[in-house]
Design a protein around this motif. Structure first.
Motif, short mmCIF file in Angstrom:
data_model
loop_
_atom_site.label_atom_id
_atom_site.label_comp_id
_atom_site.label_asym_id
_atom_site.label_seq_id
_atom_site.Cartn_x
_atom_site.Cartn_y
_atom_site.Cartn_z
N VAL A 1 0.85 -1.19 0.00
CA VAL A 1 0.00 0.00 0.00
C VAL A 1 0.89 1.24 0.00
N ASP A 2 0.36 2.33 -0.51
CA ASP A 2 1.18 3.53 -0.59
C ASP A 2 0.64 4.69 0.24
N ASP A 3 -0.29 4.41 1.14
CA ASP A 3 -0.84 5.44 2.00
C ASP A 3 -0.44 5.13 3.45
N PRO A 4 0.24 6.07 4.13
CA PRO A 4 0.70 5.79 5.50
C PRO A 4 -0.43 5.52 6.49
N HIS A 5 -1.57 6.18 6.32
CA HIS A 5 -2.70 5.94 7.22
C HIS A 5 -3.23 4.52 7.05
N THR A 6 -3.36 4.10 5.80
CA THR A 6 -3.84 2.74 5.53
C THR A 6 -2.84 1.73 6.08
N ALA A 7 -1.56 1.97 5.87
CA ALA A 7 -0.53 1.05 6.38
C ALA A 7 -0.63 0.93 7.90
N ALA A 8 -0.74 2.06 8.59
CA ALA A 8 -0.83 2.04 10.06
C ALA A 8 -2.08 1.29 10.52
N ASP A 9 -3.20 1.57 9.87
CA ASP A 9 -4.45 0.88 10.23
C ASP A 9 -4.34 -0.62 10.00
N LEU A 10 -3.74 -1.01 8.88
CA LEU A 10 -3.62 -2.44 8.57
C LEU A 10 -2.70 -3.15 9.55
N VAL A 11 -1.61 -2.52 9.96
CA VAL A 11 -0.72 -3.13 10.96
C VAL A 11 -1.53 -3.42 12.23
N ALA A 12 -2.29 -2.43 12.66
CA ALA A 12 -3.12 -2.62 13.86
C ALA A 12 -4.13 -3.75 13.66
#
Length: 186
Positions: A34-45
């Protein structure tokens, strides 16, 4: 007598140790996709929340923690992509996102930038059958062994080897893929 491993779903200390061992690998795994930092952070969680729900399914005899965790991450990412697709078809509005401070955004932007080559490779792999592409991603990009990738995908090692060979062979003439697929092609 062999001591029973602490259960990460019920032992907060065991979960914290598990999280610390694997959070960087999961973050990189998702930053490649993914290339969106918010999406990446949400997905890690979401991955680690899913780990709490599915910790009972991990079987050490079938593969490493990271192989199992990448399987959880792939499922989480697939679910997110399905959800995003449905949402985009239903409305043209941006959903709520949790607030990230500037340090969090900067770190995620840096990771996403570092994974640019891998994202270009993913675009080159888009035409492969799903199973072949998934195998190539896990072995070549995520650096799992064939056995671990087979575990993450829930397939046998022979099928995993066949998928990897087909994928590498199909992409052998694609310039973006040369650093990734030349290994193992005969």
């Amino acid at each position: 007598m062999r001591r029973k491993q602490p259960d990460i779903a019920t032992d907060p200390d065991a979960f914290e140790a598990f999280y610390r061992r694997h959070v960087d690998a999961v973050t990189s795994f998702l930053a490649r996709r993914v290339d969106d930092p918010h999406t990446a952070a949400d997905l890690v969680a979401e991955v680690f929340m899913a780990v709490l729900d599915s910790a009972h399914t991990y079987q050490p005899g079938r593969g490493s923690e990271i192989a199992w965790l990448y399987g959880v991450a792939r499922n989480t990412l697939s679910a997110e992509r399905r959800r995003a697709y449905k949402e985009s078809r239903l409305a043209d509005r941006v959903g709520g996102r949790r607030h990230l401070d500037s340090d969090d955004v900067a770190e995620l932007v840096s990771r996403i930038d570092a994974e640019n080559l891998a994202r270009r490779a993913f675009r080159a792999m888009a035409g492969l059958p799903d199973g072949d592409r998934a195998m190539l991603e896990l072995v070549v990009i995520d650096q799992l062994s064939i056995s671990e990738a087979a575990t993450a995908l829930g397939i046998r090692q022979g099928a995993a080897r066949a998928r990897l060979h087909r994928a590498r062979h199909a992409l052998r003439d694609v310039p973006e893929m040369a650093p990734f697929v030349m290994e193992g092609i005969r």
